[in-house]
Design a protein around this motif. Structure first.
Motif, mmCIF file in Angstrom:
data_model
loop_
_atom_site.group_PDB
_atom_site.id
_atom_site.type_symbol
_atom_site.label_atom_id
_atom_site.label_comp_id
_atom_site.label_asym_id
_atom_site.label_seq_id
_atom_site.Cartn_x
_atom_site.Cartn_y
_atom_site.Cartn_z
ATOM 1 N N ARG A 170 -20.185 -43.081 -4.593
ATOM 2 C CA ARG A 170 -18.914 -43.800 -4.697
ATOM 3 C C ARG A 170 -19.175 -45.303 -4.869
ATOM 4 O O ARG A 170 -18.481 -45.984 -5.639
ATOM 5 C CB ARG A 170 -18.061 -43.573 -3.457
ATOM 6 C CG ARG A 170 -17.542 -42.165 -3.276
ATOM 7 C CD ARG A 170 -16.460 -42.142 -2.212
ATOM 8 N NE ARG A 170 -15.252 -42.819 -2.683
ATOM 9 C CZ ARG A 170 -14.278 -43.234 -1.874
ATOM 10 N NH1 ARG A 170 -14.367 -43.049 -0.558
ATOM 11 N NH2 ARG A 170 -13.206 -43.839 -2.369
ATOM 12 N N GLN A 171 -20.152 -45.801 -4.152
ATOM 13 C CA GLN A 171 -20.491 -47.215 -4.258
ATOM 14 C C GLN A 171 -21.016 -47.553 -5.650
ATOM 15 O O GLN A 171 -20.690 -48.599 -6.209
ATOM 16 C CB GLN A 171 -21.537 -47.589 -3.217
ATOM 17 C CG GLN A 171 -21.022 -47.635 -1.795
ATOM 18 C CD GLN A 171 -22.069 -48.144 -0.831
ATOM 19 O OE1 GLN A 171 -23.245 -47.775 -0.917
ATOM 20 N NE2 GLN A 171 -21.664 -48.983 0.092
ATOM 21 N N LYS A 202 -20.309 -46.255 -8.472
ATOM 22 C CA LYS A 202 -19.218 -46.340 -9.443
ATOM 23 C C LYS A 202 -18.526 -47.695 -9.382
ATOM 24 O O LYS A 202 -18.184 -48.285 -10.418
ATOM 25 C CB LYS A 202 -18.200 -45.229 -9.181
ATOM 26 C CG LYS A 202 -18.718 -43.829 -9.449
ATOM 27 C CD LYS A 202 -17.662 -42.794 -9.111
ATOM 28 C CE LYS A 202 -18.183 -41.386 -9.319
ATOM 29 N NZ LYS A 202 -17.161 -40.361 -8.943
ATOM 30 N N ASN A 211 -16.097 -44.390 4.139
ATOM 31 C CA ASN A 211 -15.240 -43.934 3.044
ATOM 32 C C ASN A 211 -13.943 -44.738 3.006
ATOM 33 O O ASN A 211 -13.446 -45.098 1.929
ATOM 34 C CB ASN A 211 -14.931 -42.444 3.196
ATOM 35 C CG ASN A 211 -15.912 -41.562 2.440
ATOM 36 O OD1 ASN A 211 -16.173 -41.779 1.263
ATOM 37 N ND2 ASN A 211 -16.458 -40.569 3.116
ATOM 38 N N ASP A 220 -12.481 -47.101 0.027
ATOM 39 C CA ASP A 220 -11.100 -46.978 -0.467
ATOM 40 C C ASP A 220 -10.423 -48.341 -0.540
ATOM 41 O O ASP A 220 -9.744 -48.667 -1.528
ATOM 42 C CB ASP A 220 -10.281 -46.063 0.453
ATOM 43 C CG ASP A 220 -10.692 -44.605 0.368
ATOM 44 O OD1 ASP A 220 -11.336 -44.217 -0.628
ATOM 45 O OD2 ASP A 220 -10.380 -43.851 1.316
ATOM 46 N N TYR A 230 -11.796 -50.483 -3.500
ATOM 47 C CA TYR A 230 -11.246 -50.046 -4.784
ATOM 48 C C TYR A 230 -9.820 -50.570 -4.954
ATOM 49 O O TYR A 230 -9.433 -51.057 -6.025
ATOM 50 C CB TYR A 230 -11.234 -48.518 -4.865
ATOM 51 C CG TYR A 230 -12.499 -47.917 -5.451
ATOM 52 C CD1 TYR A 230 -12.703 -47.889 -6.836
ATOM 53 C CD2 TYR A 230 -13.476 -47.368 -4.634
ATOM 54 C CE1 TYR A 230 -13.850 -47.342 -7.385
ATOM 55 C CE2 TYR A 230 -14.629 -46.813 -5.167
ATOM 56 C CZ TYR A 230 -14.814 -46.801 -6.547
ATOM 57 O OH TYR A 230 -15.952 -46.257 -7.089
ATOM 58 N N GLU A 284 -11.046 -45.088 -9.258
ATOM 59 C CA GLU A 284 -12.352 -44.456 -9.075
ATOM 60 C C GLU A 284 -12.578 -43.391 -10.153
ATOM 61 O O GLU A 284 -11.677 -42.627 -10.461
ATOM 62 C CB GLU A 284 -12.435 -43.839 -7.679
ATOM 63 C CG GLU A 284 -13.828 -43.340 -7.332
ATOM 64 C CD GLU A 284 -13.960 -43.005 -5.851
ATOM 65 O OE1 GLU A 284 -15.026 -42.583 -5.438
ATOM 66 O OE2 GLU A 284 -12.963 -43.190 -5.115
#
Length: 343
Positions: free
Chosen positions: A220-221, A223, A329, A333, A336, A343
Motif C-alpha cells: 500500500r505504501q 503505491k 492501515n 488511509d 491517501y 488507491e
C-alpha cells in the motif's frame, strides 16, 4: 447374627471400594505429566509487546507481559515502577526497541545482570536527530535565526536547538517505518528461536504469517510512494521521520512536539518561519500527533494551505495481535485522503 455379619461385610466392601476409588484418583492426578513451567517474556513498551505476542502466538508455555505504560511524554523519560521491577525479576527475556528509546536500560542491566535482553533494532541504522533539522542558512529577516546555531541567546531560539532534549540523538521510533518494523520482527524471531529452540518451528511459522500481513502494508505504501515521492512535508513529531522515509518524502520542517514543555517552548518566530517555509514550498501535508501537536498544527493550518494529518504513533492500544496492522492501515488511509489520491 448372620444379618449383623452380612451388614459388616457390606460396609467393609463399601469402605474398601471408596478407598480404592480415592486412591486411584490421587494416583492419576499425581502421575499425570505436569505442564512445563511458563517462561516469562517482558517487553519495554507497546510496539515491542505486539510484535512479540504475534511471534509466540499459540505457544502456551511462553507468556509475554508489557511494562507499565508511560502515561504521558516519550519513553526517553519513563521511570521504572516497583511493579516493573517485580515483573523483570521473574523475566526470562526482556525485549526492547533500543536506539536510546529505553533510557532506563542501564538500571535494568545493573539490577538484573543475568537477564537476556533482545534489542530488536540491532543491525539497523537509525535516523539521527540532526538529519532532519530545518536548514535555512541564507535568511534575510531580522527575526530569523540559523537552524544550525547551537549557542544562541535570543529569546526566540529555534525548537530544533532547545525544544527537545534528544534533538541530536538517534531517532528511536523505527517501528513507525513498516520496512524497519519488519526488520525488527525478523531479528526478534531469530533471537526467540535461539532462546526457545523447542518452539522454533511455531515461531518461524508465526513470523512468516505476520510478515505476509506486513508485506500488504508495504505494498500500500509503495503505491502512494509512486505518486508522491519527493513531496515536501512538515513533521510535528520525530516519529514521523520514519513515515517520511518510507514514502521518500523530504522533511522541510521538524518540530518534535511530544511533551507539553516542548510546545510551550515554541515562539511566534518559530511558527512564522514554519509558515514561511510551507507557503514558499507549497507544502501540502503536516504530520502531527494529536495529543501534543494539535494546537501548533491548527495554527499552521490556518496560515497556510497545508492539511494536518494526525497519525497514530502506535504506542497505545488494546493489546490485540492486529493492533499494529490496524493502526498503520488507518495511517495510510489518512495519507491517501489528505493527498487526494485514489488507491
Amino acid at each position: 447374627m448372620k444379618s449383623k455379619n452380612l451388614f459388616v461385610a457390606v460396609m467393609l466392601s463399601v469402605i474398601l471400594a471408596v478407598s480404592l476409588g480415592l486412591t486411584g484418583i490421587y494416583v492419576t492426578l499425581n502421575s499425570d505429566e505436569q505442564p512445563e513451567e511458563k517462561k516469562y517474556i517482558v517487553t519495554s513498551f507497546y510496539p515491542m509487546y505486539v510484535m512479540t505476542a504475534n511471534l509466540i502466538d499459540g505457544i502456551s508455555e511462553l507468556q509475554v507481559t508489557n511494562l507499565s505504560e508511560p502515561k504521558t511524554g516519550c519513553l526517553h523519560d519513563y521511570q521504572l515502577t516497583p511493579a516493573d521491577l517485580k515483573l523483570l525479576s521473574k523475566a526470562d527475556l526482556f525485549v526492547i526497541n533500543g536506539c536510546d528509546m529505553e533510557s532506563f536500560l542501564d538500571n535494568v542491566m545493573e539490577e538484573y545482570q543475568d537477564l537476556t535482553i533482545v534489542e530488536t533494532t540491532s543491525g539497523q541504522t537509525p535516523i539521527q536527530g540532526e538529519d532532519h533539522d530545518h536548514e535555512q542558512e541564507d535568511v534575510d529577516h531580522e527575526e530569523e535565526h540559523d537552524y544550525e546555531q547551537e549557542d544562541v541567546d535570543h529569546e526566540e531560539e529555534h525548537v530544533h536547538e532547545e525544544a527537545h532534549d534528544h534533538a541530536h540523538e538517534s531517532n528511536g521510533h523505527m517501528w513507525m517505518s513498516v520496512a524497519s518494523y519488519r526488520g525488527q520482527v525478523e531479528y526478534l524471531a531469530e533471537r526467540l528461536c535461539e532462546q526457545y529452540p523447542m518452539y522454533a518451528t511455531q515461531i518461524v511459522d508465526n513470523a512468516k504469517a505476520y510478515d505476509s500481513q506486513l508485506e500488504a502494508l508495504a505494498q500500500r505504501q509503495e503505491k502512494l510512494t509512486a505518486k508522491t515521492g519527493g513531496t515536501d512535508v512538515v513533521l510535528l513529531h520525530s516519529a514521523y521521520a520514519y513515515v517520511a522515509k518510507d514514502y521518500g518524502w523530504e522533511v522541510s520542517v521538524l518540530m518534535d512536539l511530544d511533551e507539553e514543555d516542548q510546545v510551550a517552548a515554541l515562539s511566534a518566530g518559530d511558527l512564522a518561519l514554519a509558515v514561511s517555509e510551507i507557503n514558499e514550498k507549497g507544502i501540502r501535508v503536516i504530520l502531527a500527533e494529536e495529543t501534543y501537536g494539535a494546537s501548533v498544527a491548527e495554527s499552521l493550518e490556518q496560515e497556510t494551505d497545508a492539511k494536518v494529518v494526525y497519525l497514530d504513533t502506535c504506542n497505545r492500544g488494546d493489546f490485540s495481535l492486529d493492533s499494529y496492522l490496524v493502526s498503520m492501515n488507518h495511517n495510510i488511509d489518512l495519507l491517501y485522503e489528505a493527498l487526494e489520491i485514489e488507491e
